[in-house]
Structure formats: structure tokens, C-alpha cells
Enzyme design. Structure first.
Site, PDB file in Angstrom:
ATOM      1  N   TYR A 114     -54.163   8.224  72.603  1.00  0.00           N
ATOM      2  CA  TYR A 114     -53.631   6.756  72.565  1.00  0.00           C
ATOM      3  C   TYR A 114     -52.764   6.782  71.300  1.00  0.00           C
ATOM      4  CZ  TYR A 114     -57.035   5.367  76.247  1.00  0.00           C
ATOM      5  OH  TYR A 114     -57.466   5.249  77.480  1.00  0.00           O
ATOM      6  N   CYS A 115     -51.555   6.500  71.604  1.00  0.00           N
ATOM      7  CA  CYS A 115     -50.426   6.620  70.806  1.00  0.00           C
ATOM      8  C   CYS A 115     -49.740   5.146  70.601  1.00  0.00           C
ATOM      9  CB  CYS A 115     -49.218   7.655  71.191  1.00  0.00           C
ATOM     10  SG  CYS A 115     -47.884   7.871  69.943  1.00  0.00           S
ATOM     11  N   ILE A 116     -50.349   4.483  69.576  1.00  0.00           N
ATOM     12  CA  ILE A 116     -50.341   2.972  69.395  1.00  0.00           C
ATOM     13  C   ILE A 116     -49.296   2.678  68.267  1.00  0.00           C
ATOM     14  CG2 ILE A 116     -51.568   0.980  68.982  1.00  0.00           C
ATOM     15  CD1 ILE A 116     -52.348   2.574  71.598  1.00  0.00           C
TER      16      ILE A 116
END
Length: 142
Positions: A114-116
Site C-alpha cells: 500500500y503506497c500511501i
């Protein structure tokens, strides 16, 4: 919350990221290289999204997590922008754009990354969970 209220509440970057599906610059954002114990919540609504226990250094330039605190706290949406196909991640309640999820994460943790965007998050330190109203989430750190 109405758009005008959000513009007053959020920084210009946080507004652009969460409300206009923007992306902050890699490697220069607040939480990329930040590993304190605590909870990451939606900067718009305060809904809990990720814990520091699931955060790892992916080298992508943005905070990376192996999973959300609860799958119900995020929703995924197909994203065909920028001439590619990705899976966008949004907060469930506020519908804030958070970032994207990819299938190149640590295999021993499920294989997801999950690249947030840091600008979409607010960090609550572990020792402030109770005083900030997130006492129910202390159990995740036991």
C-alpha cells in the site's frame, strides 16, 4: 465536510492529494522514512487506516504498508490514469484519495504494498492513542 471547509482545514498539498487525486513528491514527504510506533489516520476524517506495525521501507519514496488496519477502512478502485492501470486506495468514510496498492510487497506478509501519500495521513503516536480518542486501537500493538 464541504470543499470550502476542507480547503481551510487542510494544507494545499493535503487538499490536492485527498480531494483531487494528487500525488506528493517521492522521498521528501513526512512519513516515507518515519518509523515511530503508532497509528496512521485519514487527515480528513480521522478514520484509522494503518498501524506502524505494518509499515516497511519499500524504497518507493512514499510510506508503504503491507495491509490496512481493517480492510473495511479502505476501498479500492480501478485507476487507468497516466497511461497505466493501477488500483487506487481511498478511505471508506471520507472517500479521501490515499494512494495505490501494488502486488510487489513482501511475500511473507501477503505480497501487497500500500503506497500511501503522507499528505493524506495524520500520525497518532502510540503513547497518545488514548488521549486522542483511539484507545480501542492499543490492542493492535500487544
Amino acid at each position: 465536510m464541504k470543499k470550502e471547509e476542507l480547503k481551510k482545514k487542510l494544507s494545499p498539498l493535503a487538499y490536492r492529494v485527498t480531494q483531487e487525486n494528487g500525488t506528493e513528491a517521492p522521498f521528501t514527504n513526512e512519513f516515507d522514512d518515519f518509523f515511530e510506533k503508532g497509528l496512521y489516520v485519514d487527515i480528513v476524517s480521522g478514520e484509522p487506516l494503518f498501524t506502524s506495525l505494518d509499515k516497511y521501507q519499500s524504497g518507493c519514496g512514499w510510506p508503504a504498508f503491507t495491509q490496512p488496519i481493517d480492510k473495511k477502512m479502505v476501498k479500492e478502485k480501478r485507476d487507468k490514469s497516466l497511461f497505466m492501470e493501477r488500483t487506487e486506495v481511498r478511505s471508506s468514510n471520507a472517500d479521501s484519495h490515499l494512494g495505490h496498492v501494488f502486488t510487489d510487497g513482501p511475500l511473507d506478509k501477503g505480497g501487497l504494498r500500500y503506497c500511501i501519500n503522507s499528505a493524506a495521513l495524520r500520525f497518532i503516536p502510540f503513547d497518545q492513542l488514548e488521549s486522542e480518542g483511539y484507545g480501542d486501537y492499543i490492542k493492535y500493538f500487544s
